[in-house]
Design a protein around this motif. Structure first.
Motif, PDB file in Angstrom:
ATOM      1  N   HIS A   1       0.842  -1.195   0.000  1.00 20.44           N
ATOM      2  CA  HIS A   1       0.000   0.000   0.000  1.00 20.44           C
ATOM      3  C   HIS A   1       0.876   1.243   0.000  1.00 20.44           C
ATOM      4  CE1 HIS A   1       0.523  -0.205   4.480  1.00 20.44           C
ATOM      5  NE2 HIS A   1       0.394   1.100   4.411  1.00 20.44           N
ATOM      6  N   GLU A   2       0.293   2.317  -0.465  1.00 20.74           N
ATOM      7  CA  GLU A   2       0.996   3.594  -0.538  1.00 20.74           C
ATOM      8  C   GLU A   2       0.088   4.704  -0.028  1.00 20.74           C
ATOM      9  OE1 GLU A   2       3.981   4.222  -1.127  1.00 20.74           O
ATOM     10  OE2 GLU A   2       4.852   2.807  -2.560  1.00 20.74           O
ATOM     11  N   VAL A   3       0.679   5.640   0.706  1.00 18.58           N
ATOM     12  CA  VAL A   3      -0.016   6.854   1.122  1.00 18.58           C
ATOM     13  C   VAL A   3       0.854   8.029   0.711  1.00 18.58           C
ATOM     14  CG1 VAL A   3      -0.959   8.199   3.033  1.00 18.58           C
ATOM     15  CG2 VAL A   3      -1.163   5.693   3.049  1.00 18.58           C
ATOM     16  N   ASP A   4       0.350   8.845  -0.204  1.00 23.03           N
ATOM     17  CA  ASP A   4       1.076  10.012  -0.702  1.00 23.03           C
ATOM     18  C   ASP A   4       0.197  11.225  -0.435  1.00 23.03           C
ATOM     19  OD1 ASP A   4       2.485  11.953  -2.001  1.00 23.03           O
ATOM     20  OD2 ASP A   4       2.535  10.954  -3.948  1.00 23.03           O
ATOM     21  N   GLY A   5       0.474  11.910   0.673  1.00 27.99           N
ATOM     22  CA  GLY A   5      -0.410  12.999   1.083  1.00 27.99           C
ATOM     23  C   GLY A   5      -1.783  12.444   1.435  1.00 27.99           C
ATOM     24  N   THR A   6      -2.812  12.924   0.749  1.00 27.73           N
ATOM     25  CA  THR A   6      -4.167  12.425   1.003  1.00 27.73           C
ATOM     26  C   THR A   6      -4.537  11.255   0.084  1.00 27.73           C
ATOM     27  OG1 THR A   6      -5.127  14.032  -0.534  1.00 27.73           O
ATOM     28  CG2 THR A   6      -4.955  14.682   1.790  1.00 27.73           C
ATOM     29  N   LEU A   7      -3.642  10.890  -0.824  1.00 30.15           N
ATOM     30  CA  LEU A   7      -3.919   9.782  -1.752  1.00 30.15           C
ATOM     31  C   LEU A   7      -3.554   8.455  -1.102  1.00 30.15           C
ATOM     32  CD1 LEU A   7      -4.606   8.796  -4.680  1.00 30.15           C
ATOM     33  CD2 LEU A   7      -2.140   8.991  -5.136  1.00 30.15           C
ATOM     34  N   MET A   8      -4.541   7.536  -1.042  1.00 32.09           N
ATOM     35  CA  MET A   8      -4.336   6.222  -0.459  1.00 32.09           C
ATOM     36  C   MET A   8      -4.629   5.157  -1.517  1.00 32.09           C
ATOM     37  SD  MET A   8      -6.408   6.844   3.126  1.00 32.09           S
ATOM     38  CE  MET A   8      -6.345   5.097   3.560  1.00 32.09           C
ATOM     39  N   THR A   9      -3.688   4.231  -1.725  1.00 32.09           N
ATOM     40  CA  THR A   9      -3.907   3.144  -2.672  1.00 32.09           C
ATOM     41  C   THR A   9      -3.322   1.862  -2.095  1.00 32.09           C
ATOM     42  OG1 THR A   9      -1.871   3.739  -3.849  1.00 32.09           O
ATOM     43  CG2 THR A   9      -3.950   4.554  -4.764  1.00 32.09           C
ATOM     44  N   CYS A  10      -3.882   0.723  -2.510  1.00 30.41           N
ATOM     45  CA  CYS A  10      -3.371  -0.555  -2.028  1.00 30.41           C
ATOM     46  C   CYS A  10      -3.610  -1.637  -3.069  1.00 30.41           C
ATOM     47  CB  CYS A  10      -4.024  -0.951  -0.706  1.00 30.41           C
ATOM     48  SG  CYS A  10      -5.767  -1.380  -0.842  1.00 30.41           S
ATOM     49  N   GLY A  11      -2.909  -2.764  -2.889  1.00 31.51           N
ATOM     50  CA  GLY A  11      -3.021  -3.874  -3.813  1.00 31.51           C
ATOM     51  C   GLY A  11      -4.168  -4.816  -3.524  1.00 31.51           C
ATOM     52  N   GLY A  12      -4.981  -4.549  -2.522  1.00 30.54           N
ATOM     53  CA  GLY A  12      -6.135  -5.389  -2.233  1.00 30.54           C
ATOM     54  C   GLY A  12      -5.853  -6.424  -1.167  1.00 30.54           C
ATOM     55  N   GLY A  13      -6.888  -7.221  -0.825  1.00 28.83           N
ATOM     56  CA  GLY A  13      -6.737  -8.271   0.170  1.00 28.83           C
ATOM     57  C   GLY A  13      -6.234  -7.738   1.492  1.00 28.83           C
ATOM     58  N   ALA A  14      -5.265  -8.456   2.068  1.00 35.92           N
ATOM     59  CA  ALA A  14      -4.720  -8.062   3.366  1.00 35.92           C
ATOM     60  C   ALA A  14      -4.106  -6.670   3.331  1.00 35.92           C
ATOM     61  CB  ALA A  14      -3.679  -9.083   3.823  1.00 35.92           C
ATOM     62  N   ALA A  15      -3.612  -6.239   2.161  1.00 31.02           N
ATOM     63  CA  ALA A  15      -3.012  -4.908   2.060  1.00 31.02           C
ATOM     64  C   ALA A  15      -4.024  -3.807   2.333  1.00 31.02           C
ATOM     65  CB  ALA A  15      -2.393  -4.709   0.680  1.00 31.02           C
ATOM     66  N   ALA A  16      -5.302  -4.058   2.027  1.00 31.30           N
ATOM     67  CA  ALA A  16      -6.337  -3.057   2.310  1.00 31.30           C
ATOM     68  C   ALA A  16      -6.498  -2.872   3.815  1.00 31.30           C
ATOM     69  CB  ALA A  16      -7.659  -3.479   1.675  1.00 31.30           C
ATOM     70  N   THR A  17      -6.460  -3.971   4.553  1.00 34.28           N
ATOM     71  CA  THR A  17      -6.512  -3.879   6.014  1.00 34.28           C
ATOM     72  C   THR A  17      -5.293  -3.141   6.547  1.00 34.28           C
ATOM     73  OG1 THR A  17      -7.798  -5.919   6.229  1.00 34.28           O
ATOM     74  CG2 THR A  17      -6.529  -5.230   8.151  1.00 34.28           C
ATOM     75  N   GLU A  18      -4.116  -3.496   6.048  1.00 34.36           N
ATOM     76  CA  GLU A  18      -2.889  -2.853   6.519  1.00 34.36           C
ATOM     77  C   GLU A  18      -2.921  -1.347   6.269  1.00 34.36           C
ATOM     78  OE1 GLU A  18       0.099  -4.967   4.408  1.00 34.36           O
ATOM     79  OE2 GLU A  18      -0.403  -6.879   5.359  1.00 34.36           O
ATOM     80  N   MET A  19      -3.431  -0.946   5.114  1.00 33.91           N
ATOM     81  CA  MET A  19      -3.496   0.479   4.793  1.00 33.91           C
ATOM     82  C   MET A  19      -4.395   1.215   5.771  1.00 33.91           C
ATOM     83  SD  MET A  19      -4.612   2.300   1.189  1.00 33.91           S
ATOM     84  CE  MET A  19      -6.325   1.719   1.269  1.00 33.91           C
ATOM     85  N   MET A  20      -5.567   0.662   6.045  1.00 33.28           N
ATOM     86  CA  MET A  20      -6.489   1.321   6.966  1.00 33.28           C
ATOM     87  C   MET A  20      -5.924   1.370   8.382  1.00 33.28           C
ATOM     88  SD  MET A  20      -8.904   2.539   5.302  1.00 33.28           S
ATOM     89  CE  MET A  20     -10.166   2.427   4.041  1.00 33.28           C
ATOM     90  N   VAL A  21      -5.295   0.282   8.806  1.00 33.83           N
ATOM     91  CA  VAL A  21      -4.733   0.264  10.159  1.00 33.83           C
ATOM     92  C   VAL A  21      -3.561   1.234  10.264  1.00 33.83           C
ATOM     93  CG1 VAL A  21      -3.617  -1.186  11.894  1.00 33.83           C
ATOM     94  CG2 VAL A  21      -5.556  -2.078  10.611  1.00 33.83           C
ATOM     95  N   ALA A  22      -2.776   1.364   9.190  1.00 32.58           N
ATOM     96  CA  ALA A  22      -1.683   2.340   9.194  1.00 32.58           C
ATOM     97  C   ALA A  22      -2.232   3.763   9.339  1.00 32.58           C
ATOM     98  CB  ALA A  22      -0.856   2.210   7.915  1.00 32.58           C
ATOM     99  N   GLU A  23      -3.367   4.034   8.695  1.00 32.09           N
ATOM    100  CA  GLU A  23      -4.002   5.348   8.863  1.00 32.09           C
ATOM    101  C   GLU A  23      -4.439   5.564  10.301  1.00 32.09           C
ATOM    102  OE1 GLU A  23      -4.855   8.155   6.486  1.00 32.09           O
ATOM    103  OE2 GLU A  23      -2.950   7.154   6.126  1.00 32.09           O
ATOM    104  N   MET A  24      -4.943   4.519  10.937  1.00 33.82           N
ATOM    105  CA  MET A  24      -5.336   4.629  12.342  1.00 33.82           C
ATOM    106  C   MET A  24      -4.132   4.928  13.231  1.00 33.82           C
ATOM    107  SD  MET A  24      -8.034   1.484  12.626  1.00 33.82           S
ATOM    108  CE  MET A  24      -9.325   1.319  11.381  1.00 33.82           C
ATOM    109  N   ALA A  25      -2.989   4.333  12.902  1.00 34.67           N
ATOM    110  CA  ALA A  25      -1.778   4.625  13.676  1.00 34.67           C
ATOM    111  C   ALA A  25      -1.433   6.103  13.598  1.00 34.67           C
ATOM    112  CB  ALA A  25      -0.624   3.768  13.162  1.00 34.67           C
ATOM    113  N   ARG A  26      -1.596   6.701  12.413  1.00 29.77           N
ATOM    114  CA  ARG A  26      -1.323   8.136  12.265  1.00 29.77           C
ATOM    115  C   ARG A  26      -2.365   8.983  12.989  1.00 29.77           C
ATOM    116  NH1 ARG A  26       1.194   6.469   7.374  1.00 29.77           N
ATOM    117  NH2 ARG A  26      -0.762   5.900   6.393  1.00 29.77           N
TER     118      ARG A  26
END
Length: 340
Positions: free
Chosen positions: A172-197
């Protein structure tokens, strides 16, 4: 057909485990735009961590609205149709608009979806893509100069359609307000990473644990293992080198010896790894050993020096330095999380 945006109070389910959050921010809203043949796994993997966060905090930390272009149910690639909350008229400026798509990634979103994305971005709204949603963002002209990713299976087709854009290999990638991911477990990881921030790492780890995700949500991990990428390339000599790397972890072979074993010069091997793996053979070998070290730390009671020796690092200091660079935490921090 319009529909109704959910009331935040409706999005706080009960649960046995709680993790109170002091002084939470205002509800952060996501809008999930489903396009035909979207990937159901990726969509649910992105949405459910938001539900879990609300459940743990017993507060509406996050809100979500599921949208389709016309407000009608959208059929996923698995044949299951999802009824949305409503159509694009429910989209509000404070919502992060996440496009959910699947294998028909280049042509699945109709023009009204592209117009809505452009309009949302033009007036300051944040956007993102789940699984192959980056293709729709590219069609809308929203990825130029941005760092982004999409599922590895669809990256070759993406490059053909958008030769001026280059996705990364990360999960997954977060570039400023742009969030993208490869799907599956990566979608969960992306959302949880946002929660960490947003809410702190401890809360994010609690959500990750509820997802049985192991507490790891570092964005630098590649979508595919080294061996899977080599199999995809069908290059027999690179595959042969990788088999040796996986087999010989305690005493890593010098790169010259690896190259000679498969009938290549070191320079030829370096060139093939750069072309097919997008990294040097030294980096690949080190990352294979680090992945093994993480498995040993998570699954055994070996001491740190035993793990370092078993993976060819020789010292705890050397292992720790490379481990933190790859995974964002030290081996000691990794075992502390395992033992919570």
């Amino acid at each position: 057909m319009t529909g109704r945006k959910p009331d935040p109070a409706e999005l706080v389910p009960g649960g046995a485990f709680a993790y109170p959050v002091a002084a939470p921010r205002p509800t952060r809203w996501f809008a999930f735009l489903l396009v035909p043949e979207f990937t159901l796994l990726a969509f649910s993997a992105a949405l459910d961590p938001l539900r879990i966060a609300n459940q743990l905090a017993q507060q509406p930390l996050f809100g979500w609205a599921v949208l389709s272009v016309d407000g009608r149910p959208v059929r996923s690639s698995s044949g299951v149709a999802i009824p949305p909350h409503g159509d694009l008229s429910l989209l509000e400026r404070d919502m992060q608009l996440m496009v959910c798509s699947g294998n028909r990634h280049v042509d699945s979103a109709p023009e009204p979806a592209l117009a809505a994305l452009r309009r949302h971005a033009r007036f300051g709204g944040a956007v993102g893509g789940i699984c192959t949603g980056a293709s729709t963002l590219a069609r809308a002209g929203l990825l130029e100069g941005r760092r982004f990713t999409l599922h590895w299976e669809n990256q070759p087709g993406f490059r053909e359609a958008f030769p001026e854009l280059e996705p990364t290999a990360r999960r997954h990638e977060v570039d400023g307000t742009l969030m993208t991911c490869g799907g599956g477990a990566a979608a969960t990881e992306m959302m949880v990473a946002e929660m960490a921030r947003d809410l702190g790492r401890d809360f994010a780890v609690a959500v990750s644990d509820m997802c049985l995700n192991g507490g790891d949500f570092h964005p630098r991990d590649a979508q595919r293992s080294s061996i899977a990428r080599a199999i995809g390339s069908r290059n027999p000599k690179v595959l042969a080198v990788l088999r040796i790397m996986y087999a010989e972890l305690e005493e890593p072979r010098p790169l010259e010896a690896l190259a000679a074993e498969v009938g290549l010069s070191r320079r030829q091997m370096e060139r093939q790894f750069r072309k097919l793996m997008n990294e040097s053979p030294a980096s690949t070998y080190r990352n294979i050993r680090l992945d093994r070290a993480r498995s040993l730390l998570m699954e055994t009671d070996l001491t740190l020096i035993e793990v370092a020796l078993a993976t060819g690092f020789g010292s705890v200091n050397l292992l720790s330095r490379h481990y933190k660079a790859r995974f964002g935490l030290t081996p000691t921090e990794q075992t502390a999380r395992r033992d919570r």
